[in-house]
Every structure is written in C-alpha cells, then in structure tokens.
Write an enzyme that holds these catalytic residues in place. Structure first.
Site, short mmCIF file in Angstrom:
data_model
loop_
_atom_site.label_atom_id
_atom_site.label_comp_id
_atom_site.label_asym_id
_atom_site.label_seq_id
_atom_site.Cartn_x
_atom_site.Cartn_y
_atom_site.Cartn_z
N GLY A 50 -69.65 58.40 34.76
CA GLY A 50 -70.13 59.78 34.74
C GLY A 50 -71.22 60.06 35.74
O GLY A 50 -71.15 61.02 36.51
N ASP A 71 -68.52 47.79 39.20
CA ASP A 71 -67.90 48.29 37.98
C ASP A 71 -66.66 47.44 37.71
O ASP A 71 -65.84 47.25 38.59
CB ASP A 71 -67.50 49.77 38.12
CG ASP A 71 -67.30 50.45 36.77
OD1 ASP A 71 -66.63 49.85 35.90
OD2 ASP A 71 -67.81 51.56 36.60
N LEU A 80 -61.62 61.38 32.85
CA LEU A 80 -61.42 62.43 33.85
C LEU A 80 -62.18 63.72 33.54
O LEU A 80 -62.35 64.56 34.42
CB LEU A 80 -59.92 62.73 33.98
CG LEU A 80 -59.04 61.52 34.33
CD1 LEU A 80 -57.58 61.95 34.48
CD2 LEU A 80 -59.53 60.83 35.60
N LYS A 95 -61.92 51.02 38.59
CA LYS A 95 -62.84 52.12 38.92
C LYS A 95 -63.51 51.90 40.27
O LYS A 95 -63.71 52.85 41.03
CB LYS A 95 -63.90 52.28 37.83
CG LYS A 95 -63.43 53.00 36.59
CD LYS A 95 -64.60 53.28 35.65
CE LYS A 95 -64.12 54.03 34.42
NZ LYS A 95 -65.23 54.31 33.47
N CYS A 197 -72.43 57.92 24.45
CA CYS A 197 -71.64 59.10 24.82
C CYS A 197 -70.25 59.04 24.19
O CYS A 197 -69.66 60.06 23.88
CB CYS A 197 -71.52 59.20 26.34
SG CYS A 197 -73.07 59.63 27.16
N CYS A 351 -65.00 53.78 11.11
CA CYS A 351 -65.54 54.73 12.09
C CYS A 351 -64.62 54.71 13.30
O CYS A 351 -63.41 54.54 13.16
CB CYS A 351 -66.97 54.37 12.46
SG CYS A 351 -67.17 52.74 13.21
#
Length: 393
Positions: A50, A71, A80, A95, A197, A351
C-alpha cells in the site's frame, strides 16, 4: 531543522534527463544540482504494498537513480484496491517483479534492484548497507522495529509511514539528528490491541496520501531542501481532512539511541518481542484448538455447539461460516457479552485467521468456560478447506 544534502551530486545530466526532469530543474531550490543528487541517490523501499506502491512510483518519476525493492509476497486480488503499482495481470506474480516492471514503464532511466526475499535479522544489515536512504512501507510491528534498529545501528536515515482505516502517520527517523522509532514507541502495543489493515481495513487512497508524504521527505533529505520531518510526527485524518504536526523529542533513555543504550545489536526474534498473541492466548489454545475440517465434522454429526464469530460486523457481512453467531471480540474481552454464552453447549470461536479468536478464548476460559475451543486459521481456513466458493478478503 534544515539538514545538509544526504547525497553528493552525479557528474552530469543527459539531454534525455534534462528534458524529462525539466519541471524540477526550473524550481530554484532543486535545480540541476538537486536533480543530480536524485540521480546519484540509492533508495530502498521496504515493501511494495500500500505505501510502497505510490512511494516507488513517485521516487521513480522524480529520477532517483537506483531504487531497491524488498518484498517476498505475491500479488493478490485484494491488494488491487490500494496497491496501485500492480494490475490485474500481475495477480500471482512476485510483488517485487511486478513493481519493478511498473517502475521501468514510468522511468526507464532508473536502475531497479530487486530483493525478492523476506527481510530478516540475517540479511537486513547487508541489504540496508547498499542504500543511502530507507523508505519503510511495512505493515507489522516486528518488521518496523527491525527496520528501525538496523537503520540506527548502520547510521541510516529512514522515512516511516503508517496507515489504518482513515488515519495516517509519517515521520523521518535519523538517530544522528533526532529521535528513532523507539523514542516514539519504546514498546510495541499489547497483542491484539492494534488491528492490522487486514483486520480493520484501510481506505485505498490513504496510501497515496501518506506515501506521497514519504516521497516528499525522501526528496528533501536527498537534496537538502526544506525542513524534513526529523523530530516531527505528521498525523493525517482523512475524514476531517486535517493534518497535525506533533513534535517528537529524542529520548535520552531510549534503549537503542539513548545515552546508555541497552539494545546494541539486532534482537534475536522480533516476532517474539512484538508478540503476535498474548501469553494468555498462547496458553488458552493449548489442547483447545480444532481445524476447519473438525468443525465441519461436528456440524455434520449434529453436535450441539455454539459457534461464535468474533470478528467485526463489516467482516461478518462479507463472508461467514454457516451457523455462526456474531459476537465481536471486544464485547467478549470487556465481559459485556458473557451472558450470551450458554453453559450447556460446546462453544467454538473463530475469527479471520485465528489470532482474535485465541484472545477471545483466553477471556472465556478466564470467565469459567473451560471447554471452549477455537478454529485454527479461522474463516480463511474454512474457505480453503471446506467451501472455496466463498469470498476471501
């Protein structure tokens, strides 16, 4: 405070470079000299997600001569929404490779160095030593502390950014001239206190806002113009469209960069230092964990269970395990929802991935529900092992 330029200027600019960077060259504070410094700069971006996406794209457009990308992840469809350096055709691709391809399209004059590996204690010093400046686009506390510690030990400045939902933060940490990340956050938050996030979400365009601040700070450091955010924390609230600059002082008692440091080398285990889950949660899941396959077997056999989804309502709306009742983790930890749990049924928590349900399980066991269990891997494991037609997020 103003600082001298981080990088010496390159010998010259080519005709192509003069044409390409003309809008920089006519800015008096940048000019030919500043652009030569950008050309000579070596900048490493930790993460091509991000924050890394806008950072890498604008660093390339600005003419940073060498861009490093580290990465180890691959592009996923869920990326995306905010990781604009990648496209649909890149799904499943490395990536680092995907980002490098986009950079070459933006500016073929930039040299791209790919580190398609996980940043860890064994390689961080060697990789960081190759660059003048680090741009931190990581999204977890373990890597943030490792980036900070390595940068301080190597005497490197780095530009930090953080995003969550509608809020962003950015700063420049350079122990030689001001505070480091540990001066601001001496200890990581308790496990489960700050959602990632992936758990809490992030407004996609927030990445561009904070990533652009990071690139601005990188350019200022490289060229020596303006006053970089050394000793300052920029806090951005997208909902109110407000920016606040908070002064951050160097902590003389900082364990890393203080007057009598106790951290003089990289930690052996940053994951352990930050703690993915609390000790209570680690203890609670022992002999109290089932798989998604076991849950399905229990359901098919008609076992009398009370299946509880401890995620947030927005996540429950996206996808759910059939038969699950939504009781968010916070209501369990506060004790507010304990009355909803039956004493005569097998309680099963889940969860998204298993972290939050482990924390909720610890709270339930402390409240007397000794036979409660949780589902390893959460709803993601259910999707993978039981019903791949459901959407993952």
């Amino acid at each position: 405070m103003s600082l001298p330029p981080l990088v010496e200027p390159a010998a010259e600019l080519s005709v192509d470079e003069i044409r390409r960077y003309s809008r920089h060259l006519i800015i008096p504070d940048v000019g030919v000299e500043g652009q030569k410094r950008l050309k000579n700069a070596r900048v490493l971006c930790v993460g091509a997600g991000g924050l890394g996406s806008p950072a890498l794209m604008y660093l390339a457009a600005a003419g940073v001569g060498t861009l490093g990308i580290i990465d180890f992840d691959t592009v996923d469809e869920s990326n995306l929404q905010r990781q604009v350096i990648h496209g649909v055709s890149d799904v499943g691709r490395s990536k680092a490779e995907s980002a490098a391809a986009t950079i070459r399209e933006i500016n073929p004059l930039v040299n791209v160095e790919i580190h398609d590996t996980a940043l860890d204690r064994d390689n961080v010093r060697e990789i960081f030593a190759q660059y003048d400046l680090i741009v931190d686009g990581t999204d977890n506390f373990a890597t943030r502390y490792m980036v900070n510690d390595a940068a301080v030990l190597l005497g490197k400045p780095y530009v930090w950014g953080s995003i969550y939902r509608f809020d962003g933060q950015a700063s420049v940490f350079w122990a030689e001239h001001g505070p480091c990340y540990r001066c601001l956050y001496p200890e990581p938050p308790p496990p489960g206190m700050v959602p990632s996030c992936a758990e809490g979400g992030v407004l996609g365009v927030l990445c561009a806002s904070v990533g652009s601040i990071q690139v601005t700070e990188a350019i200022k450091l490289i060229t020596g113009v303006g006053e970089p955010l050394v000793g300052g924390l920029m806090v951005y609230d997208a909902l109110e469209m407000s920016y606040r600059k908070i002064k951050v002082r160097k902590d003389p008692n900082c364990a890393l960069c203080g007057e009598n440091p106790t951290v003089t080398d990289l930690l052996e285990d940053y994951e352990d230092f930050c703690g993915a889950v609390s000790v209570e949660a680690q203890e609670a899941v022992v002999d109290s964990t089932i798989t998604a396959l076991e849950l399905k077997e229990w359901q098919d056999a008609g076992k009398d269970i009370f299946l509880v989804d401890v995620r947030e309502p927005a996540e429950y709306e996206i996808v759910r395990i059939p038969g699950a009742t939504l009781i968010p983790k916070g209501e369990i930890l506060s004790g507010e929802a304990l009355a909803q749990f039956p004493q005569d049924k097998q309680i099963v928590l889940h969860c998204k991935s298993g972290v939050r349900s482990a924390e909720a399980l610890a709270a339930l066991k402390a409240a007397g529900f000794r036979d409660a269990v949780h589902v390893q891997g959460g709803v993601l494991s259910w999707i993978k092992q039981i019903d791949p037609s459901l959407p993952a997020y």
